[in-house]
Motif scaffolding. Sequence first.
Motif, PDB file in Angstrom:
ATOM      1  N   HIS A   1       0.727  -0.660   0.066  1.00 42.22           N
ATOM      2  CA  HIS A   1       0.207   0.064  -0.346  1.00 42.22           C
ATOM      3  C   HIS A   1       1.202   1.461   0.035  1.00 42.22           C
ATOM      4  O   HIS A   1       0.951   1.329   0.626  1.00 42.22           O
ATOM      5  N   ALA A   2       1.101   1.696  -1.076  1.00 34.80           N
ATOM      6  CA  ALA A   2       1.820   3.148  -1.795  1.00 34.80           C
ATOM      7  C   ALA A   2       1.172   3.993  -2.628  1.00 34.80           C
ATOM      8  O   ALA A   2       1.484   3.970  -3.301  1.00 34.80           O
ATOM      9  N   LEU A   3      -0.120   4.597  -1.560  1.00 32.56           N
ATOM     10  CA  LEU A   3      -0.463   5.280  -1.795  1.00 32.56           C
ATOM     11  C   LEU A   3      -0.045   7.144  -3.561  1.00 32.56           C
ATOM     12  O   LEU A   3      -0.831   7.347  -3.837  1.00 32.56           O
ATOM     13  N   GLY A   4       1.392   7.361  -2.302  1.00 29.92           N
ATOM     14  CA  GLY A   4       1.456   7.512  -3.335  1.00 29.92           C
ATOM     15  C   GLY A   4       2.732   7.575  -4.121  1.00 29.92           C
ATOM     16  O   GLY A   4       3.382   8.560  -5.231  1.00 29.92           O
ATOM     17  N   ARG A   5       2.917   6.594  -4.832  1.00 31.73           N
ATOM     18  CA  ARG A   5       3.230   6.237  -6.204  1.00 31.73           C
ATOM     19  C   ARG A   5       2.495   5.472  -6.471  1.00 31.73           C
ATOM     20  O   ARG A   5       2.360   5.010  -7.546  1.00 31.73           O
TER      21      ARG A   5
ATOM     22  N   ALA B   1       2.841  -2.738 -12.844  1.00 28.44           N
ATOM     23  CA  ALA B   1       3.470  -2.838 -11.228  1.00 28.44           C
ATOM     24  C   ALA B   1       4.675  -2.319 -12.122  1.00 28.44           C
ATOM     25  O   ALA B   1       5.509  -2.803 -12.075  1.00 28.44           O
ATOM     26  N   TRP B   2       5.809  -1.728 -10.225  1.00 29.21           N
ATOM     27  CA  TRP B   2       6.424  -0.812  -9.364  1.00 29.21           C
ATOM     28  C   TRP B   2       7.037  -2.588  -9.421  1.00 29.21           C
ATOM     29  O   TRP B   2       6.399  -3.671  -9.272  1.00 29.21           O
ATOM     30  N   ASP B   3       8.951  -2.746  -9.794  1.00 21.36           N
ATOM     31  CA  ASP B   3       9.304  -4.346  -9.283  1.00 21.36           C
ATOM     32  C   ASP B   3       8.671  -4.324  -7.947  1.00 21.36           C
ATOM     33  O   ASP B   3       9.014  -5.773  -7.314  1.00 21.36           O
ATOM     34  N   TRP B   4       9.654  -3.341  -7.044  1.00 22.52           N
ATOM     35  CA  TRP B   4       9.868  -3.584  -6.141  1.00 22.52           C
ATOM     36  C   TRP B   4       8.582  -3.600  -5.309  1.00 22.52           C
ATOM     37  O   TRP B   4       7.843  -4.492  -4.247  1.00 22.52           O
ATOM     38  N   ALA B   5       6.858  -3.143  -5.994  1.00 17.24           N
ATOM     39  CA  ALA B   5       5.549  -4.270  -5.367  1.00 17.24           C
ATOM     40  C   ALA B   5       5.257  -5.197  -5.906  1.00 17.24           C
ATOM     41  O   ALA B   5       5.033  -6.199  -4.643  1.00 17.24           O
ATOM     42  N   GLU B   6       6.094  -6.485  -6.443  1.00 17.07           N
ATOM     43  CA  GLU B   6       6.469  -7.369  -7.175  1.00 17.07           C
ATOM     44  C   GLU B   6       6.438  -7.742  -6.347  1.00 17.07           C
ATOM     45  O   GLU B   6       5.971  -9.183  -5.906  1.00 17.07           O
ATOM     46  N   GLN B   7       7.633  -6.975  -6.319  1.00 18.01           N
ATOM     47  CA  GLN B   7       8.648  -8.397  -5.179  1.00 18.01           C
ATOM     48  C   GLN B   7       8.498  -8.309  -3.096  1.00 18.01           C
ATOM     49  O   GLN B   7       8.521  -9.674  -3.363  1.00 18.01           O
ATOM     50  N   PHE B   8       7.986  -7.157  -3.227  1.00 11.31           N
ATOM     51  CA  PHE B   8       7.573  -7.177  -1.793  1.00 11.31           C
ATOM     52  C   PHE B   8       6.237  -8.507  -1.992  1.00 11.31           C
ATOM     53  O   PHE B   8       5.865  -9.214  -0.709  1.00 11.31           O
ATOM     54  N   ASP B   9       5.805  -8.124  -2.805  1.00  6.12           N
ATOM     55  CA  ASP B   9       3.906  -9.292  -2.808  1.00  6.12           C
ATOM     56  C   ASP B   9       4.413 -10.379  -2.941  1.00  6.12           C
ATOM     57  O   ASP B   9       3.518 -11.399  -2.379  1.00  6.12           O
ATOM     58  N   ALA B  10       5.742 -10.996  -3.608  1.00  2.40           N
ATOM     59  CA  ALA B  10       5.576 -12.094  -3.867  1.00  2.40           C
ATOM     60  C   ALA B  10       6.479 -12.956  -2.715  1.00  2.40           C
ATOM     61  O   ALA B  10       6.428 -13.748  -2.142  1.00  2.40           O
ATOM     62  N   ASP B  11       6.950 -11.661  -1.736  1.00  4.24           N
ATOM     63  CA  ASP B  11       7.953 -12.047  -0.654  1.00  4.24           C
ATOM     64  C   ASP B  11       7.107 -12.293   0.562  1.00  4.24           C
ATOM     65  O   ASP B  11       7.044 -13.675   1.189  1.00  4.24           O
ATOM     66  N   THR B  12       6.144 -11.998   0.889  1.00  5.98           N
ATOM     67  CA  THR B  12       5.298 -12.073   1.758  1.00  5.98           C
ATOM     68  C   THR B  12       4.050 -12.937   1.369  1.00  5.98           C
ATOM     69  O   THR B  12       3.700 -13.574   2.012  1.00  5.98           O
ATOM     70  N   ALA B  13       3.850 -13.860   0.337  1.00  5.69           N
ATOM     71  CA  ALA B  13       3.276 -14.120   0.055  1.00  5.69           C
ATOM     72  C   ALA B  13       3.921 -15.725   0.245  1.00  5.69           C
ATOM     73  O   ALA B  13       2.742 -16.658   0.389  1.00  5.69           O
ATOM     74  N   MET B  14       4.800 -15.738  -0.237  1.00  3.58           N
ATOM     75  CA  MET B  14       5.556 -17.270   0.224  1.00  3.58           C
ATOM     76  C   MET B  14       5.767 -17.147   1.862  1.00  3.58           C
ATOM     77  O   MET B  14       5.122 -18.381   2.244  1.00  3.58           O
TER      78      MET B  14
ATOM     79  N   ILE C   1       9.381   1.218   0.729  1.00  2.00           N
ATOM     80  CA  ILE C   1       8.552   1.658  -0.189  1.00  2.00           C
ATOM     81  C   ILE C   1       7.233   1.020  -0.440  1.00  2.00           C
ATOM     82  O   ILE C   1       6.245   1.638  -0.410  1.00  2.00           O
ATOM     83  N   ALA C   2       7.342  -0.690  -0.423  1.00  4.90           N
ATOM     84  CA  ALA C   2       6.339  -0.504  -0.290  1.00  4.90           C
ATOM     85  C   ALA C   2       4.864  -0.667   0.787  1.00  4.90           C
ATOM     86  O   ALA C   2       4.028  -0.540   0.779  1.00  4.90           O
ATOM     87  N   VAL C   3       5.562  -0.370   2.094  1.00  5.78           N
ATOM     88  CA  VAL C   3       4.577   0.081   3.113  1.00  5.78           C
ATOM     89  C   VAL C   3       4.804   0.753   3.599  1.00  5.78           C
ATOM     90  O   VAL C   3       5.638   0.804   4.292  1.00  5.78           O
ATOM     91  N   PRO C   4       4.708   2.084   3.692  1.00  2.00           N
ATOM     92  CA  PRO C   4       5.709   3.432   3.823  1.00  2.00           C
ATOM     93  C   PRO C   4       4.457   3.324   5.507  1.00  2.00           C
ATOM     94  O   PRO C   4       5.450   4.408   5.681  1.00  2.00           O
TER      95      PRO C   4
ATOM     96  N   MET D   1      -2.773  -0.623  -9.766  1.00  2.00           N
ATOM     97  CA  MET D   1      -2.674   0.921  -9.579  1.00  2.00           C
ATOM     98  C   MET D   1      -0.994   1.112  -9.647  1.00  2.00           C
ATOM     99  O   MET D   1      -0.653   1.982  -8.962  1.00  2.00           O
ATOM    100  N   GLY D   2      -0.177  -0.012  -9.953  1.00  2.00           N
ATOM    101  CA  GLY D   2       0.794   0.591  -9.990  1.00  2.00           C
ATOM    102  C   GLY D   2       1.297  -0.256  -8.512  1.00  2.00           C
ATOM    103  O   GLY D   2       2.175  -0.541  -8.267  1.00  2.00           O
ATOM    104  N   SER D   3       0.889   0.160  -7.584  1.00  2.00           N
ATOM    105  CA  SER D   3       1.265  -0.145  -6.153  1.00  2.00           C
ATOM    106  C   SER D   3       0.104  -0.083  -5.059  1.00  2.00           C
ATOM    107  O   SER D   3       1.181   0.152  -3.549  1.00  2.00           O
ATOM    108  N   ILE D   4      -0.814  -0.466  -5.372  1.00  2.00           N
ATOM    109  CA  ILE D   4      -1.166  -1.285  -4.640  1.00  2.00           C
ATOM    110  C   ILE D   4      -1.875  -2.616  -4.617  1.00  2.00           C
ATOM    111  O   ILE D   4      -2.452  -2.987  -5.583  1.00  2.00           O
ATOM    112  N   GLY D   5      -1.701  -3.575  -3.601  1.00  2.00           N
ATOM    113  CA  GLY D   5      -2.018  -4.936  -3.541  1.00  2.00           C
ATOM    114  C   GLY D   5      -2.944  -5.464  -3.412  1.00  2.00           C
ATOM    115  O   GLY D   5      -3.230  -5.482  -1.994  1.00  2.00           O
TER     116      GLY D   5
END
Length: 272
Positions: A181-185, A193-206, A228-231, A261-265
């Motif tokens: 949830h990085a609403l500002g981005r 989706a931003w790369d960092w958003a996808e990476q954090f989503d994948a890591d937390t999913a695992m 950045i993914a969870v400011p 929207m690129g940054s909302i999981g």
Amino acid sequence: MATYSISDLDNRLAPSALMPVMFVGHGNPMHAISDNAYTRTWTHLGTELPPAQAIVVVSAHWLTPGATHITDAPRNPIIYDFGGFPDELSRVRYDTVGDTDVARLLARQLVEYEAALDQQWGLDHGTWSVLKFIAPAPEVPVLQISIDYSMPLPQLYELYGRLRAMRRRGVLFIGSGNIVHALGRARWDGGAAWDWAEQFDADTAMALRERQIGKLLDPYGTWAEARIAVPTDDHYRPMVAALSLLEDGEDIRFFNDSIDMGSIGMRSFVSV
């Protein structure tokens, strides 16, 4: 510290089979008046759920630093806690009742935290925007439990975990927020989706799949992308609440597992 009579309250909710618990990525309030892949999944999920005796939601939009509150008004007012959206969104209705006895049962489980009953709050958009699809015409009471925003995540996990037994009394628990949830981005034009958003989503999913609770309760110390993914972790905390309500060895199934929207999981899960 509040005290409650056991004799009356214990008969309010009948014993039941283990009810599901879910975490819903609620995202943009506009989903409440949209027909899209997310809302259609919510609608379908609602048809699969067993009948509940009460629905209890922990929403990212009810923060009570230093305290935990539980709604107990006879009827739930709708809170339009947003701005800058079309008038149509503020005309959505979602009529539900509360239940003082159910609120007291929940509070009794949290007596060590001195949870307070609250008739001033209603249902914020983190609740009604998803429930209008999952439970469009509920015949059971709907309640919210607030988030103590000052409480460290491990203690918050312990707090909500005290409600786990209520899943065997017909209570459907829902956490409503967003893991990323990085609403500002946000890319309001619908960009990728931003790369960092996808990476954090994948890591937390695992971590969720493998029930790596220690990592999930320390996101900033575990994953570089967390800052950045969870400011701010207000939308992350409802996931912690849902996680705490799972029984040992209980599996989960993901749904709506994409970045909006690129940054909302929107990644969500339900126990199976």
